[in-house]
Design an enzyme around this catalytic site. Structure first.
Site, PDB file in Angstrom:
ATOM      1  N   HIS A 237       0.820  -1.209   0.000  1.00 29.00           N
ATOM      2  CA  HIS A 237       0.000   0.000   0.000  1.00 29.00           C
ATOM      3  C   HIS A 237       0.856   1.263   0.000  1.00 29.00           C
ATOM      4  O   HIS A 237       0.491   2.264  -0.609  1.00 29.00           O
ATOM      5  CB  HIS A 237      -0.921  -0.014   1.224  1.00 29.00           C
ATOM      6  CG  HIS A 237      -1.982   1.028   1.212  1.00 29.00           C
ATOM      7  ND1 HIS A 237      -3.114   0.927   0.422  1.00 29.00           N
ATOM      8  CD2 HIS A 237      -2.098   2.204   1.872  1.00 29.00           C
ATOM      9  CE1 HIS A 237      -3.875   1.992   0.611  1.00 29.00           C
ATOM     10  NE2 HIS A 237      -3.277   2.790   1.481  1.00 29.00           N
TER      11      HIS A 237
ATOM     12  N   HIS B 167     -10.056   2.847  -0.524  1.00 27.32           N
ATOM     13  CA  HIS B 167     -10.225   2.411   0.858  1.00 27.32           C
ATOM     14  C   HIS B 167     -11.067   1.143   0.821  1.00 27.32           C
ATOM     15  O   HIS B 167     -12.098   1.027   1.484  1.00 27.32           O
ATOM     16  CB  HIS B 167     -10.879   3.504   1.713  1.00 27.32           C
ATOM     17  CG  HIS B 167     -10.100   3.786   2.958  1.00 27.32           C
ATOM     18  ND1 HIS B 167     -10.679   4.051   4.165  1.00 27.32           N
ATOM     19  CD2 HIS B 167      -8.759   3.831   3.181  1.00 27.32           C
ATOM     20  CE1 HIS B 167      -9.738   4.250   5.075  1.00 27.32           C
ATOM     21  NE2 HIS B 167      -8.567   4.132   4.505  1.00 27.32           N
TER      22      HIS B 167
END
Length: 732
Positions: free
Chosen positions: A49, A95
């Site tokens: 990420h 998200h």
């Protein structure tokens, strides 16, 4: 309190998302076993990420520069010049994992995070969008996810005070185990007052701004870099909790502070919180950072160094400050009711040093943490391409009116009004086009100049042929901006894929990147920011490849634009760009016939560019009364959508196989309407430009009629279109 001397075991290393060879690299870099806090820091900085270790090689191939680009990838958001000393700052980010675990807070904090990315650059947020994907409607978890995610997006964005001007929502069984929540934000800034995250100067104060640090979100970035399995409920504590009202105060305080000249560098605390923000600021500036965690404002007792460094509590910033303006800066944040604390200093050591309760809990080489995370050239295989399906190989519907009704009244074709009416689309008073059309449009600071926004991707195309699917995602965004009359400026991407360690998934990623790159180069539409979300798999089942593209366009005069609605009776309907022929990987094939197969429509980028430029010229000269691009569902759905908005019918005639003519998804095409007295010259101008254009009928009445094929009332279509979503969400 977790002791810093906790034993480092192979199980602990694995639980932090680090491979054995990555841990060996850590040992080589620091020459000793890491402390528990250091292990957490490496885990945060080297996960997928934050480090883009599987994607960096391919992201470097994307075009990122252009005459208007002031800042490309590498900062919190991209920046594009829009003239008059103004710039638009924008980015899209995912998200996904948090939103599946805790839909409301996952989506809400996704919105909060992307807004911070924008105002960290010195821009006031002026527009938001979102791209949402959920599992099949009948899946037991889907309705819960839709309800929570939509409420979270609206709850945060509405409270913060930014209009949501566009987006998309789709359903497919491949998202049953992983919903996608991609959030976009754009802001306006002075083109000569852009703030960056690169720290400069030795011995300067590192300042913590905003809300207090808690235990929410600890390990969130690592969680977002892993597949889901039966332990998903255990990951709930890794989801952050947001407060949009605090973020609104943070926005105002930051912008006020930026006006004073006190800010040297600033970075929001997003993924991996204090760790990532401090390391990135120092590494970019070739400086060291020393932090004193005893000075960090906390809202919970007995927090360990590990917890403070990896907390993803929201509404926080880190800044390097001009020391002579410390008092003025502190007064601003006190006025807004926010924490202001000096938590560290910049050094010339190139070390990242963290002290807590009289002990040094981390002492690491900062460049290796920030700039030299592992970078992989993952093995990949070329995806097997689907065969091209001829129209004669695809059945016609028994009832064309029924087929059209199904296309506009099913899960993926129905109105999204239930969704976007939960968002504030008008706040700030600059919205000129709200959700429901080809692109959202806002006025720039209440003036005549406008900005257009849209987000698109067709995952079924990307699954069938990643290269063409990647091209098409860019082309459709470019078309949607064009359809309102905007000059496409630049794009941001949100690349959502499965496990990159699987060669077939990595092949999807590589193919899409190649297609996106080719389209962006040909259309002069650079990628200036973005995000990669990998490991979107549950029990080995990957999502569809979903490289969402968000685009921004410029309107010199917001009053000179087009809308996707028939304006009045008696206008001629013209199709620009050719006939419908291609039914492979189409919405018709999927929704009406229940088949997902065939190659997607090829994208001729030269034709896209030529056709789009002509359409923009027609809009700019005021020669057309409405414009709509032709995409999912083909000409039939485009005509229906234009009719439903204004409740004005149409009568048209099509040639060739009727199902291909009406539902074919051939690219680079638009429906336009013009006054009858302008038809001849418009057709001649298109012909002179070498672009196919044909009058197919005219507007009027209360029915949509395709000669010899179907007649159906616009009211019937509207009812099907508007009722699916509210009926679905009302069901128990």
């Amino acid at each position: 309190m977790i002791p810093n001397s906790i034993q480092i075991t192979p199980e602990l290393i694995e639980s932090h998302g680090l491979k054995p060879d990555e841990y060996d690299r850590i040992l080589q870099l620091i020459g000793r076993e890491p402390t528990f806090t250091e292990l957490g820091i490496f885990s945060a900085m080297w996960n997928e990420h934050c480090s883009y270790k599987s994607s960096k090689k391919w992201l470097k191939t994307l075009p990122t520069e252009g005459p208007r680009v002031l800042q490309g990838p590498g900062e919190n958001a991209g920046v594009v010049d829009i003239g008059d000393g103004e710039a638009v700052v924008f980015k899209m980010e995912s998200h996904n994992h948090p939103s599946y675990i805790e839909p409301y807070q996952g989506a809400a904090t996704g919105v909060g995070g992307i807004l911070r990315d924008v105002f960290t650059m010195g821009a006031r947020p002026v527009a938001a969008m979102n791209a949402l994907r959920f599992g099949e409607p009948d899946h037991p978890r889907t309705r819960h996810l839709v309800s929570g995610v939509v409420a979270g997006v609206g709850g945060y964005g509405n409270s913060f005070g930014v209009p949501t001007v566009g987006g998309e929502v789709e359903f497919h069984a491949r998202y049953n185990g992983n919903c996608l929540v991609n959030a976009f934000a754009a802001g306006l800034a002075k083109s000569d007052s852009i703030f960056l995250s690169k720290a400069e100067g030795v011995g300067l104060p590192v300042v913590y701004l905003g809300a207090k640090t808690g235990r929410d979100g600890v390990g969130g970035a690592t969680m977002a870099s892993a597949e889901f399995d039966e332990t998903i409920e255990e990951k709930r504590p890794t989801v952050q909790v947001g407060d949009p009202f605090t973020e609104k105060c943070l926005l105002e305080a930051c912008l006020e502070l930026m006006e004073t000249g006190a800010v040297i560098a600033i970075q929001d605390m997003g993924a991996a919180g204090l760790t990532c923000s401090a390391v990135e600021m120092g590494a970019k500036g070739d400086l060291g950072i020393e932090l004193d965690l005893d000075s960090v404002p906390v809202r919970e007792e007995n927090m360990s160094a590990y917890e403070m460094m990896l907390s993803e509590s929201q509404e926080r910033m880190l800044m390097v400050l001009r020391p002579e303006l410390e008092g003025q800066a502190k007064a601003i944040f006190k006025k807004w009711g926010l924490d202001f604390a000096i938590v560290g200093t910049t050094t010339d050591t190139l070390r990242f040093v963290v002290n807590h309760q009289g002990e040094t809990v981390a002492d690491l080489p900062i460049k290796e943490l920030g700039d030299e995370a592992p970078e992989y050239d993952r093995p990949w295989v070329e995806p097997t391409k689907q065969p091209v399906l001829a129209a004669v190989d695809i059945a016609e519907p028994q009832d064309y009116a029924e087929a059209l009704t199904k296309l506009v009244g099913s899960a993926n074709g129905a109105s999204r009004r239930w969704v976007y009416e939960q968002y504030d689309t008008l706040i700030q008073g600059n919205s000129a086009e709200t959700p429901g059309g080809d692109a959202g449009v806002i006025r720039v600071n209440g003036g005549r100049k406008g900005l257009a926004f849209t987000v698109d991707v067709t995952p079924r195309y990307c699954e069938a042929d990643p290269f063409e699917g990647g091209k098409q995602a860019v082309a459709e965004v470019w078309r949607n901006l064009t359809a309102v009359g905007a000059e496409p400026l630049a794009a941001t991407d949100n690349l959502n894929f499965g496990n990159p360690e699987k060669p077939d998934i990595m092949g999807q990623f590589v193919g899409c990147i190649k297609g996106i790159g080719e389209a962006c180069r040909e259309l002069a539409f650079p990628i200036v920011s973005g995000n990669v979300s990998l490991y979107n798999e549950t029990h080995g089942q990957a999502i569809l490849p979903t490289p969402a593209i968000g685009g921004v366009g410029l309107l010199p005069d917001v009053t000179i634009r087009a809308t996707a609605a028939f304006e009045k009776d008696g206008d001629a309907i013209i199709v620009i760009g050719g006939k419908g022929t291609h039914l492979g990987a189409s919405q018709y094939l999927s929704d009406v016939l229940g088949r997902e197969e065939g190659a997607p429509p090829p994208v001729d980028l030269a034709k896209e560019k030529q056709t789009g430029q002509l359409v923009r010229q027609f809009i700019g000269a005021g020669r057309v009364t409405s414009v709509h691009d032709i995409s999912s569902g083909g000409l039939g759905v485009a005509l229906t959508e234009m009719a439903m908005v204004s409740s004005i019918g149409a009568s048209v005639k099509v040639d060739g196989p009727a199902h291909a003519a009406l539902f074919g998804e051939d690219q680079a095409r638009y429906v336009v309407t013009v006054s009858e007295d302008k038809v001849a010259t418009l057709l001649q101008d298109a012909s002179d430009a070498g672009i196919e254009a044909e009058k197919i009928g005219s507007t009027g009445g209360k029915d949509l009629t395709v000669e010899g094929i179907l007649t159906i009332s616009v009211e019937t279509l509207q009812k099907a279109h508007e009722t699916w979503f509210p009926n679905y969400m009302a069901a128990s």
